[in-house]
Motif scaffolding. Sequence first.
Motif, PDB file in Angstrom:
ATOM      1  N   ILE A  20     -11.501   1.305  -0.922  1.00 11.81           N
ATOM      2  CA  ILE A  20     -10.270   2.050  -1.201  1.00 11.81           C
ATOM      3  C   ILE A  20      -9.406   1.290  -2.202  1.00 11.81           C
ATOM      4  N   TYR A  21      -9.380  -0.027  -2.071  1.00 11.93           N
ATOM      5  CA  TYR A  21      -8.445  -0.829  -2.856  1.00 11.93           C
ATOM      6  C   TYR A  21      -9.163  -1.714  -3.873  1.00 11.93           C
ATOM      7  N   THR A  22      -8.437  -2.124  -4.890  1.00 12.81           N
ATOM      8  CA  THR A  22      -8.901  -3.139  -5.831  1.00 12.81           C
ATOM      9  C   THR A  22      -7.873  -4.265  -5.865  1.00 12.81           C
ATOM     10  N   SER A  23      -8.284  -5.434  -6.296  1.00 14.19           N
ATOM     11  CA  SER A  23      -7.401  -6.594  -6.296  1.00 14.19           C
ATOM     12  C   SER A  23      -6.221  -6.437  -7.262  1.00 14.19           C
ATOM     13  N   SER A  24      -6.358  -5.554  -8.236  1.00 13.16           N
ATOM     14  CA  SER A  24      -5.294  -5.390  -9.235  1.00 13.16           C
ATOM     15  C   SER A  24      -4.240  -4.371  -8.834  1.00 13.16           C
ATOM     16  N   GLU A  28       2.436  -0.064  -4.144  1.00 14.77           N
ATOM     17  CA  GLU A  28       2.593   1.392  -4.247  1.00 14.77           C
ATOM     18  C   GLU A  28       1.246   2.069  -4.511  1.00 14.77           C
ATOM     19  N   GLU A  29       0.429   1.452  -5.343  1.00 21.07           N
ATOM     20  CA  GLU A  29      -0.890   2.024  -5.642  1.00 21.07           C
ATOM     21  C   GLU A  29      -1.796   1.977  -4.424  1.00 21.07           C
ATOM     22  N   LYS A  30      -1.645   0.942  -3.608  1.00 22.68           N
ATOM     23  CA  LYS A  30      -2.444   0.854  -2.384  1.00 22.68           C
ATOM     24  C   LYS A  30      -2.040   1.944  -1.390  1.00 22.68           C
ATOM     25  N   TYR A  31      -0.733   2.224  -1.281  1.00 23.34           N
ATOM     26  CA  TYR A  31      -0.268   3.301  -0.414  1.00 23.34           C
ATOM     27  C   TYR A  31      -0.868   4.631  -0.853  1.00 23.34           C
ATOM     28  N   GLU A  32      -0.839   4.888  -2.146  1.00 22.13           N
ATOM     29  CA  GLU A  32      -1.368   6.149  -2.667  1.00 22.13           C
ATOM     30  C   GLU A  32      -2.869   6.238  -2.434  1.00 22.13           C
ATOM     31  N   ALA A  33      -3.572   5.128  -2.653  1.00 20.68           N
ATOM     32  CA  ALA A  33      -5.019   5.112  -2.434  1.00 20.68           C
ATOM     33  C   ALA A  33      -5.346   5.346  -0.962  1.00 20.68           C
ATOM     34  N   ALA A  34      -4.527   4.767  -0.069  1.00 23.63           N
ATOM     35  CA  ALA A  34      -4.743   4.953   1.367  1.00 23.63           C
ATOM     36  C   ALA A  34      -4.537   6.409   1.769  1.00 23.63           C
ATOM     37  N   LEU A  35      -3.531   7.057   1.197  1.00 23.77           N
ATOM     38  CA  LEU A  35      -3.266   8.463   1.511  1.00 23.77           C
ATOM     39  C   LEU A  35      -4.411   9.351   1.029  1.00 23.77           C
ATOM     40  N   GLN A  36      -4.941   9.055  -0.147  1.00 27.23           N
ATOM     41  CA  GLN A  36      -6.068   9.831  -0.660  1.00 27.23           C
ATOM     42  C   GLN A  36      -7.303   9.628   0.226  1.00 27.23           C
TER      43      GLN A  36
END
Length: 236
Positions: A20-24, A28-36
Amino acid sequence: QASDDGYKVAFSVDVDGNDIYTSSMSAEEKYEAALQAALGFFEAAGYTVEDGKLTAAPEGASLEYELLIPGDGVGDHPSFMICTLASDALKTIGMNMIVTDLTQSTDLWTALESNTCAMWAAAWGATVDPDMYQIYYSDVANGGANAGGSNYMYSIADEELDQLILDARASTDQTYRKAMYKACLDIVIDWAVEIPVYQRQNAIIFSTERVNMDTVTPDITTFYGWLNGIQNMELN
């Protein structure tokens, strides 16, 4: 540990097993990725997803759930913040998770015993070599709240898990039991009935003016405390 074979950050893959996540990514981007990723799991469970939101629930499910947490009505619980933030996030994709902060913790146990509680937060204490039979074995669940175990809270009925629990109980080899426990917990996590959030740590304070610290039990742990060596302790 990160050095262990097969290690991966918990809950970090989507429904297809992709990261789901990348190190970069920013927070906020992690929250959005988690929701998707959450939408993907909901869709796989039968929910209808349209334009990034849940619009309909499958039979037997809902677009609204209540989570009970015993925070004395003032949020006094280690999981309260994560629950409320999760509720806020889920609302943005169409799932209403209502966080109910109970003033009486007994209300939670009453709801669990009557099987009227869908989601809840609590804390467990374990022994140094925990036996999972009383928590996750199927027959304990079949016996209900009076069977002496805790599986009535989860209602897991998994033949593979049952056998692994019995195999672990039959051995005194801790290395073998550790491997069996890991396999058991992988199944429990896959059932998604329990999400580990935190692990409590203890702090013990001594007065060095009164206690000879050279005589205090070294390497105190949660399961081997200073009282285990109290016969060796001296006062200054």
